[in-house]
Design a protein around this motif. Structure first.
Motif, PDB file in Angstrom:
ATOM      1  N   ALA A   1       0.976  -1.186   0.056  1.00 50.20           N
ATOM      2  CA  ALA A   1       0.042  -0.029  -0.196  1.00 50.20           C
ATOM      3  C   ALA A   1       0.932   1.400  -0.027  1.00 50.20           C
ATOM      4  CB  ALA A   1      -1.013  -0.026   1.245  1.00 50.20           C
ATOM      5  N   ALA A   2       1.655   1.139   0.796  1.00 54.35           N
ATOM      6  CA  ALA A   2       2.611   2.334   0.925  1.00 54.35           C
ATOM      7  C   ALA A   2       3.560   2.569  -0.303  1.00 54.35           C
ATOM      8  CB  ALA A   2       3.947   2.123   2.056  1.00 54.35           C
ATOM      9  N   ALA A   3       3.799   1.523  -1.270  1.00 55.99           N
ATOM     10  CA  ALA A   3       4.654   1.764  -2.288  1.00 55.99           C
ATOM     11  C   ALA A   3       3.769   1.995  -3.619  1.00 55.99           C
ATOM     12  CB  ALA A   3       5.331   0.370  -2.619  1.00 55.99           C
ATOM     13  N   LEU A   4       2.483   1.609  -3.345  1.00 56.57           N
ATOM     14  CA  LEU A   4       1.647   1.814  -4.792  1.00 56.57           C
ATOM     15  C   LEU A   4       1.399   3.344  -4.873  1.00 56.57           C
ATOM     16  CD1 LEU A   4      -1.281  -0.940  -4.760  1.00 56.57           C
ATOM     17  CD2 LEU A   4       0.055  -0.250  -6.475  1.00 56.57           C
ATOM     18  N   VAL A   5       1.265   4.128  -3.774  1.00 55.71           N
ATOM     19  CA  VAL A   5       0.928   5.507  -3.974  1.00 55.71           C
ATOM     20  C   VAL A   5       1.966   6.346  -4.742  1.00 55.71           C
ATOM     21  CG1 VAL A   5       0.421   7.654  -2.584  1.00 55.71           C
ATOM     22  CG2 VAL A   5      -0.337   5.495  -1.683  1.00 55.71           C
ATOM     23  N   PRO A   6       3.234   6.363  -4.237  1.00 53.60           N
ATOM     24  CA  PRO A   6       4.430   6.982  -5.342  1.00 53.60           C
ATOM     25  C   PRO A   6       4.434   6.223  -6.643  1.00 53.60           C
ATOM     26  CG  PRO A   6       5.459   6.030  -3.346  1.00 53.60           C
ATOM     27  CD  PRO A   6       3.971   5.850  -3.325  1.00 53.60           C
ATOM     28  N   ALA A   7       4.203   5.006  -6.622  1.00 57.43           N
ATOM     29  CA  ALA A   7       4.224   4.307  -7.909  1.00 57.43           C
ATOM     30  C   ALA A   7       3.236   4.635  -8.867  1.00 57.43           C
ATOM     31  CB  ALA A   7       4.246   2.690  -7.846  1.00 57.43           C
ATOM     32  N   ALA A   8       1.938   4.852  -8.346  1.00 58.22           N
ATOM     33  CA  ALA A   8       1.020   5.147  -9.123  1.00 58.22           C
ATOM     34  C   ALA A   8       1.240   6.572  -9.658  1.00 58.22           C
ATOM     35  CB  ALA A   8      -0.240   5.319  -8.268  1.00 58.22           C
ATOM     36  N   ARG A   9       1.893   7.445  -8.890  1.00 59.51           N
ATOM     37  CA  ARG A   9       2.160   8.816  -9.283  1.00 59.51           C
ATOM     38  C   ARG A   9       3.149   8.909 -10.360  1.00 59.51           C
ATOM     39  NH1 ARG A   9       5.555  12.606  -6.840  1.00 59.51           N
ATOM     40  NH2 ARG A   9       5.983  11.297  -5.012  1.00 59.51           N
ATOM     41  N   ALA A  10       4.225   7.765 -10.381  1.00 57.25           N
ATOM     42  CA  ALA A  10       5.181   7.734 -11.269  1.00 57.25           C
ATOM     43  C   ALA A  10       4.470   7.398 -12.719  1.00 57.25           C
ATOM     44  CB  ALA A  10       6.109   6.592 -11.005  1.00 57.25           C
ATOM     45  N   ALA A  11       3.363   6.514 -12.605  1.00 59.64           N
ATOM     46  CA  ALA A  11       2.787   6.144 -13.783  1.00 59.64           C
ATOM     47  C   ALA A  11       1.937   7.347 -14.508  1.00 59.64           C
ATOM     48  CB  ALA A  11       1.825   5.084 -13.602  1.00 59.64           C
ATOM     49  N   ARG A  12       1.532   8.279 -13.585  1.00 59.43           N
ATOM     50  CA  ARG A  12       0.677   9.754 -14.148  1.00 59.43           C
ATOM     51  C   ARG A  12       1.598  10.774 -14.805  1.00 59.43           C
ATOM     52  NH1 ARG A  12      -2.230   8.850  -9.420  1.00 59.43           N
ATOM     53  NH2 ARG A  12      -1.343  10.617  -8.374  1.00 59.43           N
ATOM     54  N   VAL A  13       2.983  10.544 -14.629  1.00 65.42           N
ATOM     55  CA  VAL A  13       3.797  11.416 -15.165  1.00 65.42           C
ATOM     56  C   VAL A  13       3.509  11.969 -16.692  1.00 65.42           C
ATOM     57  CG1 VAL A  13       6.217  11.898 -15.885  1.00 65.42           C
ATOM     58  CG2 VAL A  13       5.857  11.012 -13.585  1.00 65.42           C
ATOM     59  N   ASP A  14       3.649  12.937 -16.800  1.00 65.41           N
ATOM     60  CA  ASP A  14       3.124  13.638 -18.329  1.00 65.41           C
ATOM     61  C   ASP A  14       4.643  13.684 -18.920  1.00 65.41           C
ATOM     62  OD1 ASP A  14       2.604  14.909 -20.392  1.00 65.41           O
ATOM     63  OD2 ASP A  14       1.473  16.471 -19.678  1.00 65.41           O
ATOM     64  N   PRO A  15       4.755  12.947 -20.050  1.00 66.93           N
ATOM     65  CA  PRO A  15       6.130  12.809 -20.361  1.00 66.93           C
ATOM     66  C   PRO A  15       6.433  14.212 -21.012  1.00 66.93           C
ATOM     67  CG  PRO A  15       4.761  11.404 -21.700  1.00 66.93           C
ATOM     68  CD  PRO A  15       3.908  11.895 -20.699  1.00 66.93           C
ATOM     69  N   VAL A  16       5.777  14.846 -21.549  1.00 69.36           N
ATOM     70  CA  VAL A  16       5.966  16.283 -22.478  1.00 69.36           C
ATOM     71  C   VAL A  16       6.267  17.221 -21.047  1.00 69.36           C
ATOM     72  CG1 VAL A  16       5.155  18.068 -23.641  1.00 69.36           C
ATOM     73  CG2 VAL A  16       4.391  16.099 -24.107  1.00 69.36           C
TER      74      VAL A  16
END
Lengths: 116, 882
Positions: free
Chosen positions: B861-876
């Motif tokens: 649970a603790a790892a999912l939050v930042p990992a999900a944030r990483a996945a939402r990164v806008d490449p541009v």
């Protein structure tokens, strides 16, 4: 080749010698930090170039020990500057240091250039 | 001396003025240099640069000059602390987490150490308390330890040369003190003549008891009162010496007052009054030399260990006992216990649990430290730029190191202060979880030693989590810091170190969660144990006729009481019993069973209690054969009596077929088995099934003190008031003891287990939460640092699920390493907890698996939050970022 052997480089100070030199420079009369630095440079024929990073802390240490005292005065060119002068304790200290220093120099000389 | 004074003055008042002076002096100096440069014909702009170059780094010069002024470290410390406060205030979230987690960990340590201090460290305020030992003796026949010895044995043992410097005897007794028509029940000590002298106690008024007071039996009705009683009851009146008072109805003369702070030879249960042991009959109703009632406390000679003394005592003691008429078995060894807290210290009962708790809170503190170290390491990377800048403008490594360490110190100090406050509350909670009558409530208080402990632990914690990050930060490279290349190219070390810290945290948390599981399951197992009776809705009212006028009327009083109790509408069944089960008290008695010989050749022994008819119905224990007692059943003192035995008794002593068989108990009273009851827990919930026998309370043999137990239709707690009122209506002057219910009694019996389960669960939860915070912090930082990389990955076609997996893999490694390191920790904890557990082993695999799974889920649970944030990164945006 180390720095000491290179004659174009200024001599480095031995630990504690700067304080003695400052005391000696003030024996002639009160002076400000810039004046002390100038005095040492000229008197040593440009051999001692005093780094302000050493000079200022040394002045503060001497003040702490009560060997010199400070006072704001006008310099001859009408600039306000902080003048240091020897206190009686500082004078006594200088006398002691001078005799110690002479003994040290003589001893060094004997070791470095022994008479055959 | 003068220089010191000057420094101090400057530090306190003149720091700012000195700074101004130095600045002015240096600017004047610079002007001189400028004039010199101009004089050499340099143009204005070049002359200025030349003067500055020759003058040097003004900030560094000022810094070094300042060092000469004051108490350097003190001024520097003040500066570092000011800076630290500002830096902490800039990151309120981090600071709050850090201070709170430290406060919880340090608070838990302080609270538990307060208990350790009271239970294990504090000593009686008497001379040489460290060399006192309490004598006890094994009793093989009754499977117990004997606390008390006879007076003749004491007198003989004293005369023996041996390892004891001195030996005293004392016996705690209940005394009713009557003075000017007012009666008060007190705890008193009946003491040997050398009691006060040996303990080094002085008199606050009058004199203390001496050898002459403890001479011929009954010859010296004198007493000494304690300082507290003197102040509270007699208002410190010196005229109290020589006063006549009544103790248990007999006249005694007060001869003195013991010194302030002395409360007898038991730290846990202080005494108010002291009488010579020669007056025993007044309090026990039996002749002094006829029974063993004296606790013996010895002071061993310096350099002699308790084991050595015990070994030598076993050579002489039994001989003296046989010579003075005490019957003992061949293996009844003497045992010497630490006596620095006097008798009844509760060490044996609570010592181990509190040490286990201290270990658990220590582990929690390590978790908190590892957590903070990880977060500070991450921050030290974030702050490389700041540190690099400061290094660039002249701060030395030592200064930076000190600065970061001071921040850690501030966090620790804030956490320690918060912890102290928290501890005061936590102590209250813990005391609440322990049985109320334990006497600890008044004793556990954080004293100087506890404060010292907290301060030391706080300091240690600050160093533990502060050193590494401070060292890291002090290595900041000014050049790369100013280039702003930090986030893109950090050193590997801090990342590795913070990962190690996270793994360590997971390992330690795992051990705590595992312990929580062990203790919680122990409590659960004990609650689920088949007691052999129905605990719900049973009210228990203790009634003691001792010292009242009803004493001679026990039979009619109790008979009437039982009749009225049964007549109450909420009563379904009621009975009287001499003992309340699973309360820790017991009686056992030696038997003479025809045709049975114990394997060790000794007489068989069984638990016993006396009950009225209806007892088994009241407790809900089934009679598997035969019948209940009737009022016609006797206990064997007038011809053959009746007994009910439990199944264990029947199996062990009567070959299973008990009904109708006869046996003898005590001094040859014969009883015949009229019923067989299901085996139920008798003394402890944890005990193995024990043979027990029930005797009828016969008209001629009513004890003074009995428990009225009633099964009620509704809540037993609600019925207690009615039952107490009923006793009061029947006999207003009979004191009713602390009434309770069977469920409350079971709760009290499980208080130790509940305390351990509660605290270990709390600690495990906090540790897991901290581990989660640490993992989250480290991972979140990794995401921030690698935003650009993520952007690149996404722009060249990486899938978002792949990015999540990337970070989960990173955390999975930390968790896996933590679990691997946690396994031996779990095993160690399990081994330590071993004897405190019930119904499972210390290396219970199921609990270990559950703890691992629980911690794994928390970590996920603790790892999912930042990992999900990483996945939402806008490449541009990520690529435009720098």
């Amino acid at each position: 080749m180390s720095t000491v052997d290179n004659l174009s480089e200024p001599l480095e100070f031995l630990q504690g010698t700067l304080e003695v030199l400052i005391l000696r420079s003030l024996q002639a009369g009160a002076n400000h930090a810039y004046g002390v630095a100038q005095f040492l440079r000229h008197q040593s024929a440009e051999e001692f170039v005093v780094d302000n990073g050493s000079l200022y802390p040394a002045l503060q240490r001497l003040l702490q020990r009560g060997w010199i005292a400070a006072q704001w005065k006008m310099s001859p060119n009408a600039r306000r500057a902080r003048y240091y002068r020897l206190t009686p304790a500082g004078r006594k200290q200088l006398v002691a240091a001078e005799s110690r220093w002479r003994r040290f120099v003589e001893a060094m000389a004997r070791v470095l250039a022994p008479e055959v | 001396m003068r220089a010191w004074w000057a420094k101090l003055c400057r530090l306190v008042g003149g720091g700012q003025r000195l700074d101004d002076e130095l600045r002015e002096e240096m600017s004047a100096h610079l002007e001189f240099e400028l004039e010199e440069s101009l004089a050499r014909g340099l143009p204005e702009e070049a002359a200025r640069a030349d003067a500055r170059r020759r003058f040097g780094n003004a900030a560094a010069i000022a810094e070094r000059s300042r060092e000469a002024w004051s108490f350097r470290w003190l001024a520097a410390l003040a500066r570092d602390l000011r800076y630290g406060v500002r830096s902490m205030a800039r990151r309120p979230g981090f600071t709050a987490v850090a201070v709170l987690s430290l406060a919880v960990a340090l608070g838990a340590n302080t609270a538990v150490f307060s208990f350790v201090n009271t239970i294990l460290i504090e000593k009686l305020p008497v001379a040489e308390a460290g060399r006192l030992v309490v004598l006890r003796q094994k009793d093989e026949q009754f499977h117990m330890e004997n606390c008390c010895f006879t007076h003749p044995f004491f007198e003989e043992l004293r005369k023996q040369p041996g390892d004891f410097e001195d030996l005293l005897a004392m016996s705690p007794v209940d005394a009713a003190l009557t003075d000017r028509e007012q009666t008060e029940r007190l705890r008193a000590d009946a003491v040997s003549g050398n009691y006060f002298r040996m303990l080094g106690v002085r008199a606050a008024a009058g004199r203390l008891l001496g050898e002459s007071d403890d001479g011929a039996e009954g010859a010296n009705p004198v007493c000494v009162i304690g300082y507290k009683l003197w102040q509270e009851r007699f208002a410190g009146d010196p005229g109290v010496v020589g006063r006549r008072v009544l103790l248990n109805g007999q006249p005694f003369r007060i001869v003195g007052v013991s010194q302030r702070g002395f409360g007898g030879a038991s730290l846990r249960t202080p005494s108010d009054l002291y009488v010579p042991a020669s007056m025993a009959e007044t309090f026990w109703g039996m002749k002094r030399d006829t029974f063993g009632f004296l606790f013996l406390i010895a002071r061993v000679k310096p350099g002699v260990s308790a084991q050595q003394a015990a070994a030598r005592l076993n050579a002489t003691g039994p001989r003296i006992q046989r010579a003075t008429g005490t019957r003992i078995g061949p293996h009844d060894d003497f045992l010497l216990y630490d006596g620095s807290q006097g008798i009844g210290s509760g060490r044996e009962q609570l010592g181990k649990p509190v040490l286990v708790l201290l270990l658990l809170v220590g582990v929690l503190l390590l978790v908190a430290c590892a957590n903070l170290a990880a977060l500070l390491l991450v921050r030290s990377v974030e702050r490389t730029r700041e540190a690099g800048l400061r290094a660039a403008i002249g701060a030395s490594r030592a200064v930076l190191f000190r600065q970061f360490l001071a921040e850690a110190g501030l966090l620790a100090a804030a956490g320690g202060t918060g912890g102290w406050v928290l501890a005061l509350g936590l102590i209250g909670v813990l005391l609440h979880l322990l049985p109320q009558d334990d006497g600890l409530t008044k004793l556990v208080h954080p004293d100087g030693l506890v404060f010292g402990f907290t301060a030391a632990v706080t300091l240690l914690a600050g160093l533990l989590f502060g050193l590494l990050p401070a060292w890291r930060a002090s290595r900041a490279d000014p050049l790369s810091a100013i280039h702003g290349a930090v986030l893109a190219r950090p050193g590997r070390r801090p990342r590795v170190l913070s990962k190690v810290a996270i793994a360590a945290q997971i390992a330690l948390s795992l051990a705590l969660v595992f312990c929580a599981g062990l203790f919680s399951r122990t409590l659960h197992n004990l609650r689920a144990v088949d007691l052999g009776f129905q605990a719900e809705n049973v009210a228990i009212v203790p009634i003691d006729l001792g010292g009242t006028a009803y004493r001679t009327q026990a039979a009619p009083f109790f008979t009437e009481l039982l009749r009225r109790a049964r007549a109450l509408p909420e009563t379904r069944a009621a009975a009287l019993t001499q003992l309340s089960v699973v309360s820790g008290s017991m009686q056992s008695i030696a038997l003479n069973v025809p045709g049975y010989t114990a394997p060790n050749g000794m007489r068989p022994v069984a638990y016993f209690t006396r009950v009225t008819g209806g007892y088994f119905r009241t407790l809900g224990t089934a009679l598997v054969a035969g019948r209940d007692f009737t009022e016609r059943d006797g206990d064997g003192r007038n011809g053959e009596g009746a007994a009910i035995v439990n199944e264990k008794f029947a199996r062990q002593f009567l070959a299973g077929d008990a009904l109708g068989k006869a046996f003898a108990y005590g001094g040859g009273r014969t009883v015949r088995v009229v019923g067989v009851a299901r085996t139920s827990k008798f003394r402890y919930i944890r005990e193995e099934p024990q043979p027990a026998m029930y005797l009828p309370i016969a008209p001629g043999g009513f004890p003074d003190s009995l428990y009225l137990e009633a099964r009620t239709t509704a809540s037993a707690a609600a019925a207690i008031g009615r039952l107490r009122g009923m006793v009061h209506d029947l006999a207003p002057r009979v004191p009713v003891g602390a009434a309770t219910t069977m469920e409350m009694q079971i709760d009290a019996a499980l208080s130790r287990e509940r305390l351990l389960a509660f605290l270990s669960t709390l600690l495990g939860g906090v540790a897991a939460a901290l581990a989660a915070v640490g993992l989250y912090g480290v991972l979140s930082f990794a995401v921030t640092r690698r935003t650009r990389e993520i952007g690149i990955r996404l722009s060249v076609g990486a899938r978002r699920s792949g990015i999540v997996a990337l970070f989960l893999r990173e955390s999975a490694w930390m968790v896996a390493a933590g679990v691997a390191a946690g396994v031996p920790l779990m095993l160690a904890c399990g081994k330590l907890a071993g004897s405190l557990l019930y119904g499972l082993q210390g290396q219970d695999a199921g609990t270990a698996a559950a703890a691992t799974a629980a911690l794994g889920l928390v970590a996920l649970a603790a790892a999912l939050v930042p990992a999900a944030r990483a996945a939402r990164v806008d490449p541009v945006r990520a690529l435009k970022h720098e």
